[in-house]
Design an enzyme around this catalytic site. Structure first.
Site, PDB file in Angstrom:
ATOM      1  N   TRP A 192       0.861  -1.189   0.000  1.00 57.97           N
ATOM      2  CA  TRP A 192       0.000   0.000   0.000  1.00 57.97           C
ATOM      3  C   TRP A 192       0.897   1.239   0.000  1.00 57.97           C
ATOM      4  CZ3 TRP A 192      -0.441   3.932   3.798  1.00 57.97           C
ATOM      5  CH2 TRP A 192      -1.342   4.951   3.413  1.00 57.97           C
ATOM      6  N   GLU A 231      -2.962  -2.885  -2.603  1.00 55.96           N
ATOM      7  CA  GLU A 231      -4.141  -2.334  -1.926  1.00 55.96           C
ATOM      8  C   GLU A 231      -4.481  -0.941  -2.433  1.00 55.96           C
ATOM      9  OE1 GLU A 231      -3.560  -1.983   2.289  1.00 55.96           O
ATOM     10  OE2 GLU A 231      -5.655  -1.425   2.679  1.00 55.96           O
ATOM     11  N   LYS A 233      -7.189   2.484  -2.757  1.00 51.06           N
ATOM     12  CA  LYS A 233      -7.854   3.338  -1.780  1.00 51.06           C
ATOM     13  C   LYS A 233      -8.581   4.459  -2.501  1.00 51.06           C
ATOM     14  CE  LYS A 233      -6.430   5.673   2.474  1.00 51.06           C
ATOM     15  NZ  LYS A 233      -5.538   5.506   3.625  1.00 51.06           N
ATOM     16  N   ASP A 264      -9.712  -3.326   1.286  1.00 51.11           N
ATOM     17  CA  ASP A 264      -9.836  -2.856   2.668  1.00 51.11           C
ATOM     18  C   ASP A 264     -11.252  -2.309   2.837  1.00 51.11           C
ATOM     19  OD1 ASP A 264      -9.844  -0.838   4.831  1.00 51.11           O
ATOM     20  OD2 ASP A 264      -7.705  -1.290   4.994  1.00 51.11           O
ATOM     21  N   HIS A 267     -11.940   1.451   2.388  1.00 48.42           N
ATOM     22  CA  HIS A 267     -11.359   2.175   1.257  1.00 48.42           C
ATOM     23  C   HIS A 267     -12.310   2.446   0.109  1.00 48.42           C
ATOM     24  CE1 HIS A 267      -6.884   1.346   2.357  1.00 48.42           C
ATOM     25  NE2 HIS A 267      -7.583   1.881   3.339  1.00 48.42           N
ATOM     26  N   HIS A 291      -8.667  -6.700   3.942  1.00 46.36           N
ATOM     27  CA  HIS A 291      -8.335  -5.973   5.159  1.00 46.36           C
ATOM     28  C   HIS A 291      -9.633  -5.704   5.899  1.00 46.36           C
ATOM     29  CE1 HIS A 291      -4.029  -4.211   4.681  1.00 46.36           C
ATOM     30  NE2 HIS A 291      -4.051  -5.525   4.791  1.00 46.36           N
ATOM     31  N   ASP A 299     -12.505   6.575   6.157  1.00 45.23           N
ATOM     32  CA  ASP A 299     -11.588   5.462   6.391  1.00 45.23           C
ATOM     33  C   ASP A 299     -10.956   5.594   7.774  1.00 45.23           C
ATOM     34  OD1 ASP A 299      -9.879   3.315   6.010  1.00 45.23           O
ATOM     35  OD2 ASP A 299      -8.359   4.542   5.016  1.00 45.23           O
ATOM     36  N   ASP A 301     -10.675   3.480  10.325  1.00 45.53           N
ATOM     37  CA  ASP A 301     -10.008   2.329  10.940  1.00 45.53           C
ATOM     38  C   ASP A 301     -10.450   2.073  12.375  1.00 45.53           C
ATOM     39  OD1 ASP A 301      -8.033   1.187   8.917  1.00 45.53           O
ATOM     40  OD2 ASP A 301      -7.561   3.314   8.809  1.00 45.53           O
ATOM     41  N   ASP A 331      -7.207  -4.847   9.943  1.00 48.94           N
ATOM     42  CA  ASP A 331      -6.508  -3.569   9.747  1.00 48.94           C
ATOM     43  C   ASP A 331      -7.329  -2.450  10.375  1.00 48.94           C
ATOM     44  OD1 ASP A 331      -4.924  -1.489   8.992  1.00 48.94           O
ATOM     45  OD2 ASP A 331      -5.456  -1.534   6.878  1.00 48.94           O
TER      46      ASP A 331
HETATM   47  C1  RNT Z   1      -3.961   2.383   4.700  1.00 50.09           C
HETATM   48  C2  RNT Z   1      -4.098   0.939   4.401  1.00 50.09           C
HETATM   49  C3  RNT Z   1      -2.973   0.079   4.895  1.00 50.09           C
HETATM   50  C4  RNT Z   1      -2.519   0.435   6.282  1.00 50.09           C
HETATM   51  C5  RNT Z   1      -1.462  -0.485   6.823  1.00 50.09           C
HETATM   52  C6  RNT Z   1      -0.819   0.059   8.052  1.00 50.09           C
HETATM   53  O1  RNT Z   1      -5.068   3.100   4.354  1.00 50.09           O
HETATM   54  O2  RNT Z   1      -5.313   0.468   4.884  1.00 50.09           O
HETATM   55  O3  RNT Z   1      -3.360  -1.249   4.829  1.00 50.09           O
HETATM   56  O4  RNT Z   1      -3.577   0.468   7.179  1.00 50.09           O
HETATM   57  O5  RNT Z   1      -0.541  -0.782   5.847  1.00 50.09           O
HETATM   58 ZN    ZN Z   2      -5.613  -1.675   4.766  1.00 53.56          ZN
END
Ligand code: RNT
Ligand code: ZN
Length: 424
Positions: A192, A231, A233, A264, A267, A291, A299, A301, A331
């Site tokens: 990523w 990955e 986004k 993810d 994302h 993820h 996003d 998390d 994640d």
């Molecule tokens: C970031 C991505 C990625 C990170 C990690 C730490 O938006 O989701 O996967 O969260 O690499």
């Molecule tokens: Zn991620």
């Protein structure tokens, strides 16, 4: 307060009763539990210290990603992080797997540039993983570095910066291959990059061409035992308008280069969910990486919980028989609550969601749909929300030697008192 557990005789009795109810629907509970126990969920190391890492730093940190919260007790070194992870693995049922980032290297207090890292900087992790029976996955770190500060890494217009990051990627693949060899298991390495622009670019094309070229360069050599994932986004902090590695970019890249796309859950557009993408993609490609995260308006998390998004994802994995085709990784990063708790809530919730999905009468639901019995299908989906799924989960936790119900919190609180609260 002491959080209550259940007597093993009660857990067994409740399990027997519940299993019988599921049996009435021709659902084999033992088979489901066996399947659940075989699941590999790669726990992300970075929840333990808010994505800090243990690099000896030189220069400005450089952005790309941000954790919020100042709950005391974050891990300050690899030994502390490993201790915390060991604790987490006593609270989460099932197989043990850890997802490391390159910034979690150990370098004996010496500065090691990202393009100079090697497996020797992860010897401590490898030894620990062998003795704890933990499998490892890996990630190069293209953020939190002065050479990422411009917002462009692998797609940077400056050839020397691009080369620096390409070299980082190449070194990281070698580390991943070493993980695979030493731990005798596939190591998924996920790429990523934060590359993008805050505002409207005049040129959207060149960075994408450069990113593709850089990735091709990194992936030039075939390495045994690893799987490369990429990955995408939608946007990031400082890349609100334009992300070089967008969803379409990486879908096309992954398919044309035979790599794994990494999806993810945070994302995508706020109402766009990942569960619908599995059948679309896996119709054409053999494997992908997930993820597991929880976006809150963006996003963000957040710690994963058993919400509809998670359940729908689990249902798709089960209904589509896709568990063998999908690599699973958590994640999220929340620094505002006990971090051991965050890991445990997230991982337990995901496994709970999978179990829930495995205990649905899938063949029946499919048949009802095929026969045009939409009301029956919907009604049964609803009725199943009231099935004694918790009794099966509790039984699984007991059999897996992890605390039953909320009683895992007692261990978290003890650990906070005796270990985490002593950290400054
Ligand atoms: C970031 C991505 C990625 C990170 C990690 C730490 O938006 O989701 O996967 O969260 O690499
Ligand atoms: Zn991620």
């Amino acid at each position: 307060m002491k959080y209550p557990s259940l007597k093993s005789s009660d857990i067994n009795r409740r399990y027997e009763d519940a299993a019988e109810l599921y049996n009435n629907w021709e659902i084999d509970v033992d088979k489901a539990l066996k399947k659940l126990d075989g699941i590999n969920l790669s726990l992300h190391c970075w929840q333990g210290d808010d994505v800090g890492g243990f690099e000896v730093k030189k220069g400005a940190p450089g952005g790309g990603i941000m954790a919020t919260g100042a709950f005391p007790g974050k891990a300050r070194c690899a030994d502390e992080l490993r201790n915390d992870l060991e604790k987490a693995f006593t609270l989460i049922p099932g197989k043990k797997r850890l997802n490391l980032h390159a910034i979690y290297l150990e370098s004996d207090g010496k500065f090691v540039e990202r393009d100079e890292i090697g497996a020797e900087h992860f010897a401590g992790w490898i030894d620990w993983a062998i003795s704890e029976k933990v499998k490892l996955d890996f990630n190069p770190t293209f953020f939190a570095h002065p050479k990422a500060e411009s917002g462009f890494t692998l797609s940077n217009a400056d050839k020397s910066i691009r080369k620096f990051w390409i070299d980082h990627g190449i070194k990281c693949r070698k580390i991943a291959a070493e993980f695979a060899k030493k731990l005798k298991d596939t190591c998924v390495i996920n790429f990523w990059v934060p590359d993008g622009l805050k505002d409207y670019p005049a040129d959207r094309w060149s960075p994408r061409e450069r990113l593709a070229e850089s990735l091709d360069e990194i992936f030039k050599t075939d390495l045994h035992g690893i799987k490369d994932a990429v990955e995408g986004k939608l946007f990031g902090l400082g890349s609100e308008e334009y992300v070089v590695g967008s969803n379409e970019f990486y879908m096309a890249y992954a398919i044309s280069r035979k790599k794994l796309p990494c999806l993810d859950m945070g994302h995508y557009h706020p109402t766009e969910t990942v569960h619908d993408k599995l059948s679309a993609l896996l119709t054409f490609i053999p494997e992908l990486l997930l993820h597991v995260s929880r976006p809150m308006r963006w996003d963000s998390d957040h710690v994963v919980i058993m919400n509809d998004d998670l359940l729908n994802l689990a249902r798709e994995l089960v209904r589509g028989n896709a568990l063998d085709k999908v690599f699973l990784a958590t994640d999220f990063f929340d620094g505002s609550i006990n971090r051991l708790g965050a890991w445990t809530i997230g991982a337990r919730s995901f496994k709970k969601a999978l179990l829930y999905a495995m205990l649905e009468p899938v063949p029946l639901l499919k048949k009802l749909e095929k026969d045009g019995c939409g009301a029956e299908k919907l009604a049964i989906m609803e009725e199943f929300k009231g099935m004694p799924f918790g009794a099966i989960w509790d039984f699984y936790c007991m059999k897996s030697d992890v605390p039953v119900g909320a009683s895992w919190l007692n261990f978290m609180c003890d650990y906070e008192k005796s270990v985490l609260s002593k950290r400054s």
